[in-house]
Design a protein around this motif. Sequence first.
Motif, mmCIF file in Angstrom:
data_model
loop_
_atom_site.group_PDB
_atom_site.id
_atom_site.type_symbol
_atom_site.label_atom_id
_atom_site.label_comp_id
_atom_site.label_asym_id
_atom_site.label_seq_id
_atom_site.Cartn_x
_atom_site.Cartn_y
_atom_site.Cartn_z
ATOM 1 N N ALA A 22 -9.047 70.009 15.606
ATOM 2 C CA ALA A 22 -10.059 70.794 14.875
ATOM 3 C C ALA A 22 -11.863 70.009 15.084
ATOM 4 O O ALA A 22 -12.274 71.689 15.028
ATOM 5 C CB ALA A 22 -9.549 70.663 12.891
ATOM 6 N N VAL A 27 -13.833 73.770 14.132
ATOM 7 C CA VAL A 27 -13.178 74.631 12.807
ATOM 8 C C VAL A 27 -12.709 73.199 12.124
ATOM 9 O O VAL A 27 -12.828 72.179 12.365
ATOM 10 C CB VAL A 27 -11.965 75.275 12.835
ATOM 11 N N SER A 30 -7.500 73.041 7.994
ATOM 12 C CA SER A 30 -6.549 73.797 7.903
ATOM 13 C C SER A 30 -6.344 75.178 8.661
ATOM 14 O O SER A 30 -5.644 75.696 9.069
ATOM 15 C CB SER A 30 -6.886 74.133 6.470
ATOM 16 N N THR A 31 -7.630 75.126 9.367
ATOM 17 C CA THR A 31 -7.375 76.561 10.674
ATOM 18 C C THR A 31 -6.094 76.113 11.506
ATOM 19 O O THR A 31 -5.300 77.093 12.399
ATOM 20 C CB THR A 31 -8.416 76.826 10.857
ATOM 21 N N ASN A 34 -2.956 76.875 9.980
ATOM 22 C CA ASN A 34 -3.164 78.040 9.903
ATOM 23 C C ASN A 34 -2.505 78.368 11.298
ATOM 24 O O ASN A 34 -1.415 79.601 11.681
ATOM 25 C CB ASN A 34 -4.861 78.784 9.618
ATOM 26 N N TRP A 35 -3.950 78.625 12.782
ATOM 27 C CA TRP A 35 -2.898 78.396 14.055
ATOM 28 C C TRP A 35 -1.680 78.619 13.705
ATOM 29 O O TRP A 35 -0.627 78.962 14.567
ATOM 30 C CB TRP A 35 -3.206 77.290 14.845
ATOM 31 N N HIS A 40 -2.541 83.000 11.240
ATOM 32 C CA HIS A 40 -3.588 83.239 12.318
ATOM 33 C C HIS A 40 -3.670 82.914 13.670
ATOM 34 O O HIS A 40 -2.905 82.132 14.239
ATOM 35 C CB HIS A 40 -5.432 82.773 11.371
ATOM 36 N N PRO A 42 -5.970 81.908 17.190
ATOM 37 C CA PRO A 42 -6.868 81.348 17.556
ATOM 38 C C PRO A 42 -8.086 82.642 17.853
ATOM 39 O O PRO A 42 -7.630 83.538 18.405
ATOM 40 C CB PRO A 42 -6.541 80.540 18.765
ATOM 41 N N LYS A 43 -9.172 82.676 17.081
ATOM 42 C CA LYS A 43 -10.537 83.925 17.103
ATOM 43 C C LYS A 43 -11.789 83.076 17.491
ATOM 44 O O LYS A 43 -12.144 82.074 16.586
ATOM 45 C CB LYS A 43 -10.487 84.399 15.913
#
Length: 65
Positions: A22, A27, A30-31, A34-35, A40, A42-43
């Motif tokens: 992260a 990021v 939690s991102t 999520n990946w 989600h 990755p953006k």
Amino acid sequence: MTLGQKLRIRRESLNLTRIQVARACKVVQSTVINWETERHVPKLYPAEMKALCDLLKFSIEDLVV
């Protein structure tokens, strides 16, 4: 193998924490969760995507194939 699986397996094989990933990608933890759980994809801006690839020793092609 899904993208999330690839990320988790590589991260674990390199003994990296989700927090380390992260921070490298600028990021929150939690991102990354999520990946890895396929909630989600990755953006990321190019610099952050490069950081992710460098940290996990992936090429961009590794992530999309």
